[in-house]
Scaffold this active site. Structure first.
Site, PDB file in Angstrom:
ATOM      1  N   ARG A 154      49.254  32.054  81.866  1.00  8.16           N
ATOM      2  CA  ARG A 154      48.748  31.844  83.226  1.00  8.16           C
ATOM      3  C   ARG A 154      49.832  32.024  84.288  1.00  8.16           C
ATOM      4  O   ARG A 154      49.558  31.956  85.485  1.00  8.16           O
ATOM      5  CB  ARG A 154      48.160  30.436  83.354  1.00  8.16           C
ATOM      6  CG  ARG A 154      47.003  30.191  82.412  1.00  8.16           C
ATOM      7  CD  ARG A 154      46.531  28.764  82.524  1.00  8.16           C
ATOM      8  NE  ARG A 154      45.828  28.527  83.753  1.00  8.16           N
ATOM      9  CZ  ARG A 154      44.519  28.628  83.921  1.00  8.16           C
ATOM     10  NH1 ARG A 154      43.761  28.963  82.905  1.00  8.16           N
ATOM     11  NH2 ARG A 154      43.974  28.398  85.075  1.00  8.16           N
ATOM     12  N   LYS A 163      47.519  35.869  83.224  1.00  6.35           N
ATOM     13  CA  LYS A 163      46.266  36.218  82.537  1.00  6.35           C
ATOM     14  C   LYS A 163      45.038  35.777  83.329  1.00  6.35           C
ATOM     15  O   LYS A 163      44.020  36.456  83.320  1.00  6.35           O
ATOM     16  CB  LYS A 163      46.283  35.553  81.159  1.00  6.35           C
ATOM     17  CG  LYS A 163      45.061  35.831  80.306  1.00  6.35           C
ATOM     18  CD  LYS A 163      45.127  37.211  79.717  1.00  6.35           C
ATOM     19  CE  LYS A 163      43.911  37.545  78.875  1.00  6.35           C
ATOM     20  NZ  LYS A 163      43.758  39.011  78.757  1.00  6.35           N
ATOM     21  N   LYS A 178      46.045  50.096  82.405  1.00 10.47           N
ATOM     22  CA  LYS A 178      46.745  49.573  81.224  1.00 10.47           C
ATOM     23  C   LYS A 178      48.189  50.063  81.202  1.00 10.47           C
ATOM     24  O   LYS A 178      49.121  49.297  80.982  1.00 10.47           O
ATOM     25  CB  LYS A 178      46.046  50.065  79.978  1.00 10.47           C
ATOM     26  CG  LYS A 178      45.247  49.343  79.054  1.00 10.47           C
ATOM     27  CD  LYS A 178      44.903  47.928  79.018  1.00 10.47           C
ATOM     28  CE  LYS A 178      44.841  47.118  80.263  1.00 10.47           C
ATOM     29  NZ  LYS A 178      43.637  46.400  80.504  1.00 10.47           N
ATOM     30  N   CYS A 227      48.874  29.723  87.298  1.00 16.05           N
ATOM     31  CA  CYS A 227      49.606  28.513  86.927  1.00 16.05           C
ATOM     32  C   CYS A 227      48.807  27.753  85.864  1.00 16.05           C
ATOM     33  O   CYS A 227      47.585  27.764  85.864  1.00 16.05           O
ATOM     34  CB  CYS A 227      49.865  27.558  88.091  1.00 16.05           C
ATOM     35  SG  CYS A 227      50.820  28.307  89.415  1.00 16.05           S
ATOM     36  N   GLU A 247      40.663  52.583  83.903  1.00 11.56           N
ATOM     37  CA  GLU A 247      41.127  51.507  83.037  1.00 11.56           C
ATOM     38  C   GLU A 247      42.371  51.941  82.238  1.00 11.56           C
ATOM     39  O   GLU A 247      43.338  51.184  82.114  1.00 11.56           O
ATOM     40  CB  GLU A 247      39.988  51.082  82.092  1.00 11.56           C
ATOM     41  CG  GLU A 247      40.347  50.077  81.030  1.00 11.56           C
ATOM     42  CD  GLU A 247      40.969  48.779  81.570  1.00 11.56           C
ATOM     43  OE1 GLU A 247      40.877  48.511  82.777  1.00 11.56           O
ATOM     44  OE2 GLU A 247      41.575  48.067  80.754  1.00 11.56           O
ATOM     45  N   HIS A 256      42.765  68.637  96.493  1.00  6.85           N
ATOM     46  CA  HIS A 256      42.568  68.375  97.920  1.00  6.85           C
ATOM     47  C   HIS A 256      43.726  67.591  98.520  1.00  6.85           C
ATOM     48  O   HIS A 256      43.555  66.888  99.509  1.00  6.85           O
ATOM     49  CB  HIS A 256      41.232  67.653  98.138  1.00  6.85           C
ATOM     50  CG  HIS A 256      40.063  68.484  97.726  1.00  6.85           C
ATOM     51  ND1 HIS A 256      39.623  69.559  98.460  1.00  6.85           N
ATOM     52  CD2 HIS A 256      39.298  68.454  96.608  1.00  6.85           C
ATOM     53  CE1 HIS A 256      38.610  70.135  97.833  1.00  6.85           C
ATOM     54  NE2 HIS A 256      38.399  69.483  96.700  1.00  6.85           N
ATOM     55  N   TRP A 276      53.036  30.600  88.434  1.00  9.97           N
ATOM     56  CA  TRP A 276      52.953  31.961  88.950  1.00  9.97           C
ATOM     57  C   TRP A 276      53.146  31.813  90.452  1.00  9.97           C
ATOM     58  O   TRP A 276      52.300  31.253  91.143  1.00  9.97           O
ATOM     59  CB  TRP A 276      51.595  32.570  88.618  1.00  9.97           C
ATOM     60  CG  TRP A 276      51.512  34.022  88.959  1.00  9.97           C
ATOM     61  CD1 TRP A 276      51.971  35.065  88.209  1.00  9.97           C
ATOM     62  CD2 TRP A 276      50.922  34.599  90.136  1.00  9.97           C
ATOM     63  NE1 TRP A 276      51.715  36.258  88.851  1.00  9.97           N
ATOM     64  CE2 TRP A 276      51.080  36.003  90.033  1.00  9.97           C
ATOM     65  CE3 TRP A 276      50.299  34.077  91.261  1.00  9.97           C
ATOM     66  CZ2 TRP A 276      50.623  36.882  91.007  1.00  9.97           C
ATOM     67  CZ3 TRP A 276      49.844  34.956  92.244  1.00  9.97           C
ATOM     68  CH2 TRP A 276      50.011  36.343  92.099  1.00  9.97           C
ATOM     69  N   GLU A 297      50.367  48.366  84.013  1.00 11.04           N
ATOM     70  CA  GLU A 297      50.705  46.952  83.919  1.00 11.04           C
ATOM     71  C   GLU A 297      51.671  46.638  82.792  1.00 11.04           C
ATOM     72  O   GLU A 297      52.478  45.729  82.919  1.00 11.04           O
ATOM     73  CB  GLU A 297      49.452  46.066  83.852  1.00 11.04           C
ATOM     74  CG  GLU A 297      48.580  46.241  82.639  1.00 11.04           C
ATOM     75  CD  GLU A 297      47.359  45.313  82.678  1.00 11.04           C
ATOM     76  OE1 GLU A 297      46.338  45.690  82.112  1.00 11.04           O
ATOM     77  OE2 GLU A 297      47.426  44.224  83.254  1.00 11.04           O
ATOM     78  N   ASN A 300      47.804  23.684  90.444  1.00  8.35           N
ATOM     79  CA  ASN A 300      47.341  25.063  90.291  1.00  8.35           C
ATOM     80  C   ASN A 300      46.375  25.311  91.438  1.00  8.35           C
ATOM     81  O   ASN A 300      45.383  24.589  91.559  1.00  8.35           O
ATOM     82  CB  ASN A 300      46.645  25.211  88.929  1.00  8.35           C
ATOM     83  CG  ASN A 300      45.871  26.511  88.800  1.00  8.35           C
ATOM     84  OD1 ASN A 300      46.210  27.495  89.444  1.00  8.35           O
ATOM     85  ND2 ASN A 300      44.845  26.521  87.978  1.00  8.35           N
ATOM     86  N   GLY A 301      46.678  26.306  92.274  1.00  8.76           N
ATOM     87  CA  GLY A 301      45.802  26.602  93.406  1.00  8.76           C
ATOM     88  C   GLY A 301      46.634  26.854  94.653  1.00  8.76           C
ATOM     89  O   GLY A 301      47.843  27.071  94.561  1.00  8.76           O
TER      90      GLY A 301
HETATM   91  C1  F6R Z   1      44.152  43.838  83.256  1.00  8.92           C
HETATM   92  C2  F6R Z   1      43.477  42.574  83.370  1.00  8.92           C
HETATM   93  C3  F6R Z   1      42.973  42.162  84.692  1.00  8.92           C
HETATM   94  C4  F6R Z   1      41.689  41.323  84.548  1.00  8.92           C
HETATM   95  C5  F6R Z   1      41.288  40.741  85.889  1.00  8.92           C
HETATM   96  C6  F6R Z   1      40.007  39.956  85.793  1.00  8.92           C
HETATM   97  O1  F6R Z   1      44.511  44.104  81.939  1.00  8.92           O
HETATM   98  O2  F6R Z   1      43.355  41.846  82.423  1.00  8.92           O
HETATM   99  O3  F6R Z   1      42.744  43.243  85.535  1.00  8.92           O
HETATM  100  O4  F6R Z   1      40.680  42.116  84.042  1.00  8.92           O
HETATM  101  O5  F6R Z   1      42.307  39.907  86.353  1.00  8.92           O
HETATM  102  O6  F6R Z   1      40.116  38.908  84.897  1.00  8.92           O
HETATM  103  P1  F6R Z   1      38.857  38.253  84.236  1.00  8.92           P
HETATM  104  O7  F6R Z   1      38.237  39.274  83.358  1.00  8.92           O
HETATM  105  O8  F6R Z   1      39.381  37.087  83.471  1.00  8.92           O
HETATM  106  O9  F6R Z   1      37.950  37.864  85.349  1.00  8.92           O
END
Ligand code: F6R
Length: 611
Positions: free
Chosen positions: A27, A606, A489, A2, A485, A508, A80, A492, A104-105
């Site tokens: 956010r 984010k 990507k 949020c 990773e 396995h 969010w 998501e 937010n929280g």
């Molecule tokens: C995926 C992504 C998330 C962040 C994770 C941690 O693309 O961005 O998996 O890596 O939420 O976020 P930070 O790095 O801001 O602690």
């Protein structure tokens, strides 16, 4: 997650709030809303499910506009969803009596509070925030004093919060208070503004302060004041934004994700070059003394998601290369384990935002055991940097796309520099070897540039993926860390189920899932295990899967494979960068061709500020 914003001053509040919410939208984008106090002291709340653009349309509606046009005071929120579904009623701001609240929280004890304050018939939404609003209102009815109301209410709440509060009969003030969830504040001539993130403050100047936890912020047009919960007035600790927050422009790219992928060579230079002096790695620019590593016998890396994946690469480098034991622990697990940390442990917390609540909680826990907490963070001045003993900033610049790309790559750069430094301190590298390492780390930027120049070829590799529902990434050793990773990507941004599997482990059990409809991406950049991974790729091919090989070096039987992509060849440990950038492009183009909103994938935000 949020995003919250509060404004009071000479500009039109509606416009400020909408523009700022657009900047905070990363956010959370389940719903957005604003509340303004107009000149007649009427509270006008406008909210809408979906993105800020929907709210903007509602706010330009002629009737709505007339009522809020002249208001210079208001609060806004982009949500969010946690408590309660994505509905207009659950969207913030929430009003109870004379209180209007954004949050937010998470208020953890909201159920108990409903019972304690007999709120059962008073609430219209399913949110914890409205419960808090009702309690603020309860105390405001008793005290008629905003500060006293906040003090009393905060004592009732358990959990995390960043609140922006309007008291309907105080049209010249915006109040705020926080615990854990961030609030930054700026005050300029004739205006004051608060937000979850400095990016939203960019149009208002470059001096800001972080609202200290459990301090009441009172913002007026011409003043801001801070008071602790005992009623003592405090001075804000001002900081200056010393990096460009005005990067929030796609510069011709259809999505921020592509722009950010393309920015990687520059971001890598900004992270690597200031830390190289006379051909050697020098971390004095970060204020990191060699003594930090003296007597250290263990490294524990904490982070979430992509940041944690960067940690896995570091584990591979340091544990194998330097024989120092390294644990990589998902931050949300770390805080509930009995972490094996002593004062000889170096804890490395990795985070793009520096605000991820699980990583922050892990840092706080780690700091009880060791004074060697090193944060590798992108966002300057963020909470994790303030609570760690040392900080290496990754100079990626603002990352807007929800899927992290350039921030990951520069996390790797910082970790490689740390590895090179440790190798010298632990006498695993002599002078010549370190210089060679430094040359290589600078040179890999060229590999990334090559990959980016070849992006259209990589785009063509994704044809089979676009149709897929499920896919597997396979690899061994360092490649396995990278595919975790790569597959995240793809998941998501494209919503394709993508599993990263250790290539040798597939047979396995999981190989049962491989069919003609399951494309497999096999990553083979590590000489030691290349032949083995290739055998595993043959096994899935024999079950009908189409295989895309991402490979370093020659492939004698290349003609037998569906699709092969050759990565620029380099010593094994340096293959990381070109490989991961290739997988970023694969994910991006797959999502693009599916016509998805690449920058704002569903259900995500984010900055993850809820546990
Ligand atoms: C995926 C992504 C998330 C962040 C994770 C941690 O693309 O961005 O998996 O890596 O939420 O976020 P930070 O790095 O801001 O602690």
């Amino acid at each position: 997650m949020c995003g919250i914003i509060g404004y009071i001053g000479k500009r039109q509040a509606k416009k400020v709030l909408l523009d700022s919410l657009a900047k905070l939208e990363y956010r959370g984008y389940d719903s957005a809303g604003i509340a303004v106090l107009n000149k007649e002291s009427h509270v006008v709340i406008t909210k809408s499910i979906g993105k800020v653009a929907n709210l903007e349309v509602m706010c330009t509606d002629a009737d709505a506009t007339e009522e809020i046009e002249d208001a210079g005071c208001g609060i806004g929120h982009t949500r969010w969803a946690t408590h309660g579904g994505v509905t207009n009623t659950n969207a913030h701001p929430h009003q109870q009596g004379r209180i209007v609240l954004i949050h937010n929280g998470i208020i953890e004890n909201f159920r108990e509070l409903i019972v304690k304050f007999h709120l059962e018939n008073q609430l219209v939404s399913e949110t914890d925030t409205e419960v808090a609003a009702a309690i603020f209102n309860y105390y405001y009815e008793q005290t008629n004093n905003p500060e006293e109301t906040i003090q009393k209410t905060i004592h009732e709440l358990q959990g995390t919060f960043a609140f922006g509060i309007l008291f309907a009969d105080h049209k010249d003030c915006v109040y705020a208070i926080r615990n854990v969830s961030p609030i930054v504040v700026m005050h300029g001539e004739g205006e004051s503004v608060l937000a979850s993130d400095i990016m939203a403050l960019a149009p208002f100047g470059n001096r800001y302060f972080v609202l200290p936890e459990y301090h009441i912020l009172k913002m007026k047009k011409d003043t801001v004041s801070l008071m602790d919960l005992q009623g003592n007035m405090c001075e804000p600790d001002y900081l200056t934004i010393d990096w460009d927050v005005n990067q929030a422009d796609k510069q011709g790219y259809p999505f921020f994700m592509e722009k950010e992928i393309m920015e990687q060579p520059d971001a890598m230079r900004r992270t690597i070059l200031p830390r190289i002096k006379e051909g050697m790695i020098d971390l004095t620019v970060d204020g990191i003394p060699d003594s930090l590593f003296e007597g250290m016998d263990h490294i524990c890396v904490i982070g979430c998601g992509t940041a944690m994946h960067a940690g896995l690469v570091a584990k591979h480098l340091i544990q194998q290369g330097l024989k120092i034991p390294v644990d990589v622990i998902i931050a949300s697990e770390f805080i509930y384990e009995e972490p094996l940390i002593t004062d000889k442990t170096l804890v490395i917390a990795i985070s793009q935002s520096g605000e991820t609540i699980d990583t922050l909680a892990a840092v706080r826990l780690a700091a009880k055991y060791t004074k060697r907490v090193l944060a590798i963070v992108n966002v300057v001045g963020s909470t994790i940097t303030r609570e760690s003993n040392y900080v290496m900033y990754t100079n990626a610049g603002t990352e807007i796309a929800v899927a992290s790309t350039k921030a990951y790559t520069v996390q790797l750069c910082a970790l490689y520099l740390l590895f090179g430094k440790l190798a010298t301190i632990k006498k695993c590298y002599n002078y010549a070897k370190q210089r060679e390492f430094v040359l290589q780390i600078c040179d890999i930027i060229k590999d990334v540039e090559k990959i980016l120049q070849d992006k259209e070829t990589i785009h063509r590799l994704t044809q089979k993926l676009v149709q897929a529902k499920d896919t597997f990434y396979i690899g061994r050793g360092l490649d396995h860390s990278l595919i975790l990773e790569g597959s995240l990507k793809l998941k998501e941004v494209s919503y394709i189920h993508a599993e990263a599997y250790s290539a040798g482990e597939l047979k396995h059990g999981t190989i049962a899932l491989i069919t003609e409809e399951t494309p497999v991406i096999a990553v083979m950049t590590q000489k030691k295990v290349k032949a083995k991974t290739k055998s595993n790729a043959m096994e899935v091919r024999a079950r009908g899967a189409s295989v895309l090989l991402l490979v370093a070096g020659e492939l004698e039987d290349e003609a037998d494979w569906d699709t092969v992509y050759h990565l620029p060849e380099r010593e094994d440990i340096f293959m990381t960068f070109s490989t991961s950038v290739t997988m970023q492009l694969i994910a991006y183009y797959t999502a693009l061709d599916k016509g998805l909103d690449v920058d704002k994938p569903r259900n995500l935000a984010k900055v993850v500020t809820v546990e």
